[in-house]
Enzyme design. Structure first.
Site, PDB file in Angstrom:
ATOM      1  N   LYS A  52       0.840  -1.209   0.000  1.00  0.00           N
ATOM      2  CA  LYS A  52       0.000   0.000   0.000  1.00  0.00           C
ATOM      3  C   LYS A  52       0.873   1.257   0.000  1.00  0.00           C
ATOM      4  CE  LYS A  52      -3.792  -2.513   1.981  1.00  0.00           C
ATOM      5  NZ  LYS A  52      -4.352  -3.150   3.150  1.00  0.00           N
ATOM      6  N   GLN A  96      -5.181  -2.080   9.271  1.00  0.00           N
ATOM      7  CA  GLN A  96      -4.855  -3.353   8.612  1.00  0.00           C
ATOM      8  C   GLN A  96      -5.423  -4.521   9.432  1.00  0.00           C
ATOM      9  OE1 GLN A  96      -3.244  -3.700   5.541  1.00  0.00           O
ATOM     10  NE2 GLN A  96      -3.865  -5.832   5.778  1.00  0.00           N
ATOM     11  N   ASP A 119     -11.620   2.154   3.384  1.00  0.00           N
ATOM     12  CA  ASP A 119     -11.803   0.712   3.183  1.00  0.00           C
ATOM     13  C   ASP A 119     -13.293   0.384   3.028  1.00  0.00           C
ATOM     14  OD1 ASP A 119      -9.966  -1.216   2.815  1.00  0.00           O
ATOM     15  OD2 ASP A 119      -9.648  -1.711   4.923  1.00  0.00           O
TER      16      ASP A 119
END
Ligand code: NAP
Length: 282
Positions: A52, A96, A119
């Site tokens: 990322k 994460q 997200d």
């Protein structure tokens, strides 16, 4: 048979985002900033976070990785999330997953401000998707729609779609997005009777179960478009999808391979959501 190459499509979309960010900077504006919070030292998570960071760099987006000790408490973690919510220079926040077992993923995600939830996992954004409001769409399903669009599929009126898997991350949101494209969608999961014949009626088949080459030509309608979300590591160390590519490739009209399919699109859509968050906040 057409190959739907997510790596090529994502490179094109990333280039477009890079141009946009260069223009922002040229006009005196700041760069968008993505914060990634990594708790503990799960090796797979570390690899994902590194990719990322690399993706952000590739388009000139700022990134901030906050690495926290695996023994952090829920309260301390939520405090870190709240600091990022308050920071005006931060456009997107991603925690994460998975988190260490003593921490709550649901509570942590709920702490992320919905307008920075790139997200798309906050219940507010999930609700927006369900009710047709503007919110952040989870990255993998958003990437799948972009892949379908890339082969000219925008409207699925009169067509059937089947989604194998019903996770919050992939199965549920992609079924809503396919419905939005006017497909008649069937959800298939581990309790579905005769799943193969249900899927064999589908013009678009999305596989997201996490089982190596599980779906073969018995599941696939000739001429169908197949999107393989699965990422499985085989005994020989190589990656493969949930679909047995070699078995179905001669009967499908288009298929996404693994690797080089959905995977690169997921990271690309994270960048797209962060840029969108920046633009909305501006
Ligand atoms: P998940 O949360 O483990 O969900 C798996 C789903 O598959 C469940 O709904 C389960 O049904 C269903 N399932 C399992 N076995 C089945 C079977 N034999 N027949 C029908 N349905 C079955 O998985 P996920 O997070 O959605 O991920 C799925 C796969 O996609 C994994 O390989 C993951 O690594 C991959 N993935 C890839 C990306 C990417 O960027 N390419 C992103 C996310 C995930 P029940 O609900 O009945 O248990």
């Amino acid at each position: 048979m057409e190959l739907i190459l997510g790596n090529e499509l994502s490179a094109k979309l990333r280039e477009e985002m890079k141009v946009k960010i260069d223009e922002l900077v040229f006009s005196g504006k700041r760069r968008p900033l993505l914060t990634v919070i990594l708790v503990g030292d799960n090796p797979a998570s570390k690899t994902y976070v590194a990719s990322k960071e690399k993706a952000c760099v590739s388009i000139g987006m700022e990134h901030r990785t906050i690495r926290l000790d695996g023994s952090i408490t829920q309260e301390e973690l939520e405090k870190v999330v709240e600091e990022q919510n308050k920071d005006d220079g931060v456009d997107g926040i991603l925690v994460q997953l998975p988190l260490p077992k003593h921490l709550s993923e649901i509570k942590t995600i709920e702490k992320i401000s919905p307008e920075k939830d790139v997200d798309g996992l906050h219940p507010y954004n999930a609700g927006c998707l369900l009710t047709g409001r503007k919110g952040f769409v989870p990255c993998t399903p958003k990437g799948i729609v972009a892949m379908l669009n890339s082969i000219g599929i925008y409207d699925l009126s009169g067509k059937r779609a089947a989604v194998v898997g019903r996770s919050n991350l992939v199965g549920k949101p992609i079924s809503l997005l396919l419905q939005k494209m006017n497909a008649t969608v069937t959800m298939v999961h581990s309790r579905t009777a005769d799943a193969a014949s249900v899927c064999k009626e589908a013009d678009v088949l999305v596989a997201a179960i996490g089982k190596e080459k599980y779906i073969n030509r018995e599941w696939v309608k000739p001429g169908a478009v197949v999107i393989d979300v699965g990422i499985n590591r085989m005994e020989n160390g190589k990656l493969c999808g949930d679909v047995d590519f070699e078995d179905v490739k001669d009967i499908v009209s288009a298929i996404s391979p693994v690797p080089k399919g959905v995977g690169p699109m997921t990271v690309c859509m994270l960048l797209a959501n962060t840029l969108e968050a920046y633009e909305r906040r501006a």
